[in-house]
Design a protein around this motif. Structure first.
Motif, PDB file in Angstrom:
ATOM      1  N   GLU A 165     -49.272 -22.782  56.558  1.00  0.00           N
ATOM      2  CA  GLU A 165     -50.418 -22.195  57.238  1.00  0.00           C
ATOM      3  C   GLU A 165     -51.690 -22.736  56.594  1.00  0.00           C
ATOM      4  O   GLU A 165     -51.663 -23.220  55.458  1.00  0.00           O
ATOM      5  CB  GLU A 165     -50.399 -20.663  57.141  1.00  0.00           C
ATOM      6  CG  GLU A 165     -49.133 -20.007  57.658  1.00  0.00           C
ATOM      7  CD  GLU A 165     -48.996 -20.059  59.172  1.00  0.00           C
ATOM      8  OE1 GLU A 165     -50.024 -20.320  59.846  1.00  0.00           O
ATOM      9  OE2 GLU A 165     -47.885 -19.827  59.681  1.00  0.00           O
ATOM     10  N   ASP A 166     -52.815 -22.656  57.329  1.00  0.00           N
ATOM     11  CA  ASP A 166     -54.052 -23.215  56.802  1.00  0.00           C
ATOM     12  C   ASP A 166     -54.419 -22.584  55.461  1.00  0.00           C
ATOM     13  O   ASP A 166     -54.786 -23.272  54.515  1.00  0.00           O
ATOM     14  CB  ASP A 166     -55.195 -23.033  57.800  1.00  0.00           C
ATOM     15  CG  ASP A 166     -56.425 -23.839  57.396  1.00  0.00           C
ATOM     16  OD1 ASP A 166     -56.297 -25.079  57.237  1.00  0.00           O
ATOM     17  OD2 ASP A 166     -57.493 -23.238  57.200  1.00  0.00           O
ATOM     18  N   GLU A 167     -54.347 -21.282  55.379  1.00  0.00           N
ATOM     19  CA  GLU A 167     -54.515 -20.611  54.088  1.00  0.00           C
ATOM     20  C   GLU A 167     -53.120 -20.358  53.548  1.00  0.00           C
ATOM     21  O   GLU A 167     -52.620 -19.244  53.522  1.00  0.00           O
ATOM     22  CB  GLU A 167     -55.297 -19.312  54.261  1.00  0.00           C
ATOM     23  CG  GLU A 167     -56.727 -19.505  54.765  1.00  0.00           C
ATOM     24  CD  GLU A 167     -57.578 -20.340  53.815  1.00  0.00           C
ATOM     25  OE1 GLU A 167     -57.377 -20.226  52.580  1.00  0.00           O
ATOM     26  OE2 GLU A 167     -58.425 -21.110  54.297  1.00  0.00           O
ATOM     27  N   GLY A 168     -52.474 -21.437  53.129  1.00  0.00           N
ATOM     28  CA  GLY A 168     -51.071 -21.377  52.765  1.00  0.00           C
ATOM     29  C   GLY A 168     -50.833 -21.377  51.273  1.00  0.00           C
ATOM     30  O   GLY A 168     -51.740 -21.114  50.469  1.00  0.00           O
ATOM     31  N   ALA A 169     -49.608 -21.706  50.909  1.00  0.00           N
ATOM     32  CA  ALA A 169     -49.227 -21.710  49.502  1.00  0.00           C
ATOM     33  C   ALA A 169     -47.929 -22.484  49.338  1.00  0.00           C
ATOM     34  O   ALA A 169     -47.171 -22.661  50.293  1.00  0.00           O
ATOM     35  CB  ALA A 169     -49.052 -20.283  48.986  1.00  0.00           C
ATOM     36  N   VAL A 170     -47.690 -22.945  48.126  1.00  0.00           N
ATOM     37  CA  VAL A 170     -46.380 -23.431  47.722  1.00  0.00           C
ATOM     38  C   VAL A 170     -45.766 -22.347  46.846  1.00  0.00           C
ATOM     39  O   VAL A 170     -46.370 -21.916  45.865  1.00  0.00           O
ATOM     40  CB  VAL A 170     -46.469 -24.768  46.963  1.00  0.00           C
ATOM     41  CG1 VAL A 170     -45.153 -25.086  46.269  1.00  0.00           C
ATOM     42  CG2 VAL A 170     -46.837 -25.895  47.915  1.00  0.00           C
TER      43      VAL A 170
END
Length: 513
Positions: A471-476
């Motif tokens: 997602e655009d404001e994502g994470a790993v």
């Protein structure tokens, strides 16, 4: 006032097609993905040369395209405007730009501030570096695989595609974009080396087993571009023309390390090409020619020398494929087909067919040992299932039902599990952990309800797994590979693929090639 009303009434009576402005509609709805010049961006070029074999273009514009980022515009564009837009897309450009050695050389830009380091400028294991492609703002993060610290974050060309490729020593990485840019980055120095535009619309890149040459598979022009990996200068432009003399786009190119060659599939012709990357090695000796099926216009395997070409004629084009670990067999599928084929690259012919309906995504296939036999698994883009194939007799071992179609698989020799996403549909928020022996789903990870959770990658030793909140404001998200417990979250801008240096350069068991 009366005159104005009459004028509006007359306009209302005009056919919608007469009022359509396809150039304006293209600018509003298409240009951001396909380029203002129609020559491609995140999406492919939209010109007759690339649309000639695409069916139902009007339906694709209206409804979108399954398993791609192509959205549908039926809610914004009337059928008449869509018809006009299709006509616009099928109109040839006034001039089709040339893109050869001169243009590639002119585009080449080397970083004047680059200084090669004698040793890594960081303290971590350079072989346990993982690159994270962040498509949200077109960057790559360089991640220490032991501490999960971000060592660097650098800008890439627009719309990275096809997966980065590492030099055999793991020091350099080469990144390609859909519009043909190739970027070289020095992991030891944490610095860009330079970039060049190899073509106008490209699919992926491969690096030769010795690390000397980069091959760029292109849609526009229909060609394979060979670059010198040291400075990204053009070495050879191979025009891709099928036996029947028609040009063909290149679906993809991969290195075949055991064969000292590149393997590429033709998008628009039923042929596979093998290109020699070592003039003194590989299947190009005169004594090997008698093993090939010939009868074609050229004797298969008759060419010798660096970048010599060999044709393998098959029944229909393949645009997604996978290899056995020894690179003797190629397993391919046509995007519109309902089966896979096994091509033995030594004898140059199809030796088996596989029952693989539902758009198998062979490019994400992996292999492992199960009950003393080598098996491979592939997700399907069109249905919620993973197919497991015995690689000795090419029989279907079984199918693992999933909550929806997936896109990527990953595993590791040190892990009992394979990790499979559910990329499409309402269950896109699940990451499945599957036992490689029992083929049973052990756990479904769902830390972000309703959001895409996809693409796993292992660290060098297989102790941890990294998964993307896509997602655009994502994470790993980092998991312990044994306990399946979350260890860490790293905020990222729409992280997509993740690529561990060691796993990629050693062709680690469970890594797609």
């Amino acid at each position: 006032m009366i005159r104005r009303i009459v004028s509006c009434s007359l306009l209302a009576l005009l056919p919608m097609a007469a009022m359509a402005d396809p150039a304006a509609d293209y600018a509003d709805y298409c240009a951001s993905c396909h380029g203002e010049d129609r020559l491609g961006g995140t999406g492919p070029a939209l010109i007759p040369e690339t649309l000639g074999r695409v069916r139902d273009v009007d339906r694709i514009i209206a409804e979108g395209r399954v398993s791609t980022q192509m959205a549908g515009f039926a809610g914004d564009l009337s059928p008449e405007r869509i018809a006009a837009l299709v006509g616009y897309l099928k109109t040839p450009l006034a001039t089709l730009p040339d893109w050869g050695a001169d243009q590639i050389t002119a585009s080449r830009s080397m970083n004047p501030d680059y200084r090669p380091a004698d040793a890594p400028v960081f303290s971590g294991d350079p072989m346990n570096i993982t690159l994270v492609v962040e498509t949200g703002d077109h960057h790559v993060s360089v991640l220490d695989g032991d501490t999960f610290q971000v060592l660097d974050r650098f800008a890439t060309p627009f719309a990275v595609h096809g997966g980065p490729k590492f030099s055999p020593d793991g020091r350099f990485v080469y990144i390609m974009s859909r519009d043909g840019w190739v970027q070289k980055y020095d992991i030891w120095s944490l610095s860009e080396v330079g970039r060049t535009r190899a073509a106008l619309n490209s699919r992926n890149i491969a690096i030769s087993p010795d690390g000397k040459w980069l091959a760029v598979a292109n849609y526009l022009p229909a060609s394979l571009t060979i670059l010198d990996s040291r400075d990204l200068s053009p070495v050879k432009m191979i025009e891709v023309i099928a036996r029947d003399k028609t040009p063909s786009r290149v679906s993809a190119v991969y290195q075949a390390p055991a064969r000292d060659s590149f393997i590429l599939a033709l998008k628009d012709a039923p042929e596979i090409w093998e290109i020699a990357t070592d003039p003194e090695a590989g299947p190009f000796y005169d004594g090997f020619v008698h093993n090939y099926q010939s009868g074609a216009e050229e004797a298969l395997g008759a060419e010798k020398g660096l970048f010599a070409r060999r044709r393998i004629v098959i029944d229909e084009p393949v645009d997604d494929f996978f290899f056995s670990p020894d690179y003797r067999e190629l397993i391919g599928a046509n995007r519109n087909g309902d089966k896979g084929v096994v091509v033995n690259l030594d004898v140059g012919r199809i030796i088996a067919e596989l029952p693989l309906p539902g758009l198998p995504h062979l490019g994400s296939g992996i292999t492992w040992e199960r009950d003393g036999r080598r098996v491979m698994a592939t997700p399907h883009l069109g249905e919620g299932v993973l197919s497991v194939i015995d690689m000795q007799d090419w029989s279907l071992v079984g199918q693992i039902e999933t909550p929806g179609p997936g896109f990527f698989l990953r595993s590791h020799a040190n892990s009992p599990y394979l990790w499979a996403d559910v990329f499409f549909g309402p269950n896109k928020d699940q990451m499945l952990v599957i036992d490689k022996q029992s083929l049973q789903i052990v756990k479904a990870l769902k830390p972000f309800p309703g959001q895409t959770f996809a693409h796993a990658e292992f660290t060098r030793d297989g102790s941890h797994v990294l998964v993307s909140l896509w997602e655009d404001e994502g994470a790993v998200v980092v998991y312990d590979a044994k306990t399946l417990q979350e260890v860490k979250r790293l905020p990222m801008r729409k992280p997509s693929g993740k690529y561990n240096v060691w796993n990629k350069i050693t062709f680690e068991d469970g890594t797609s090639h």
